[in-house]
Design an enzyme around this catalytic site. Sequence first.
Site, PDB file in Angstrom:
ATOM      1  N   SER A   1       0.792  -1.186  -0.100  1.00 55.46           N
ATOM      2  CA  SER A   1       0.001   0.011   0.061  1.00 55.46           C
ATOM      3  C   SER A   1       0.806   1.157  -0.014  1.00 55.46           C
ATOM      4  O   SER A   1       0.192   2.310  -0.301  1.00 55.46           O
ATOM      5  CB  SER A   1      -0.972  -0.044   1.240  1.00 55.46           C
TER       6      SER A   1
ATOM      7  N   LYS B   1       0.547   4.511   7.109  1.00 53.93           N
ATOM      8  CA  LYS B   1       0.303   5.527   5.977  1.00 53.93           C
ATOM      9  C   LYS B   1       0.615   6.860   6.152  1.00 53.93           C
ATOM     10  O   LYS B   1       1.279   7.405   7.336  1.00 53.93           O
ATOM     11  CB  LYS B   1      -1.550   5.368   6.072  1.00 53.93           C
TER      12      LYS B   1
END
EC number: 3.4.21.88
Length: 235
Positions: free
Chosen positions: A156, A194
Site C-alpha cells: 500500500s 500510512k
Amino acid sequence: MLTRKQFELLKFINERLKEAGVPPSFDEMKDALDLRSKSGIHRLITALEERGFIRRLPNRARAIEVIKLPDLGGNTGGGRRGFTPSVIEGTLGKVRPPSHSHAEDESDRNVAVPVMGRIAAGTPIEALQTRSHTISVPPDMLGSGEHYALEVRGDSMVEAGILDGDMALIQRNESAETGDIVVALIDEEEATLKRFRRRGASIALEPANAAYEVRILPPNRVRIQGKLIGLYRKY
C-alpha cells in the site's frame, strides 16, 4: 552535466530521503517541479538513472535511491561529496560505509533496535511484548527518543518507496504533522503504516498506491503510535 530540472528533481528526492527516509511520490515530484503531468517526471527520472545519479529497484514500483550527487563545487545547489543512499542496505545496518581505520569503532557505536512485529491489521503495538530480534542501526539515523522496527507487509506504500519486506524504523510519538508517514492504530485494533493528513475535523490516512483508498476517520478512532524515520532493507 544535468539540466536545471534534472538537478532540481535530484535535489528534491535527496532532501525527502534525508527528511523522511523515503522518496517522494510522483505526484509530489510533479508539484515540486511545477510540471503539468507525471510524464515529465518519468523522463527526468530516466535521464537521472541513465547518468548514474539514481537507481530504480527492479520489479518494484517507483522505489528510487540516490546513488550520488553532482560535484558542484561553488555552483548553486549545494552538492555534497561522499553521498550514499539513505536506505539502510544489507544486514549490517550501515547508512554510509566507514573508512577502514574506523570500521570497528563505527560498528561498536551502532544501536540495537528491537523488531516488534509486522505492521499489519490486528495487533496494537503495545501488545507486542515478544521481540523477535534486533537490527543494528547507526545512531545518526535515529536521533533522540525511543525507537522500534516493524516488518512491512503489503504494497500500500510502494509509491513512497516502502516495499513489502522492508523494516520500517519508527520513532515513538503520539502526534504527527501533515505529511508524516505514521504508525496509526485504528479503533484500538488495526495498526497501519500510512501518510497522515488533516482534513477539516477529520484525519486522512493516505496510501501510496492507487489501488488502495484513502481512509477518512474521526480523531477519536485514530491513535498515532510513531513516525517513520527510515527503512532497513535487505538485498
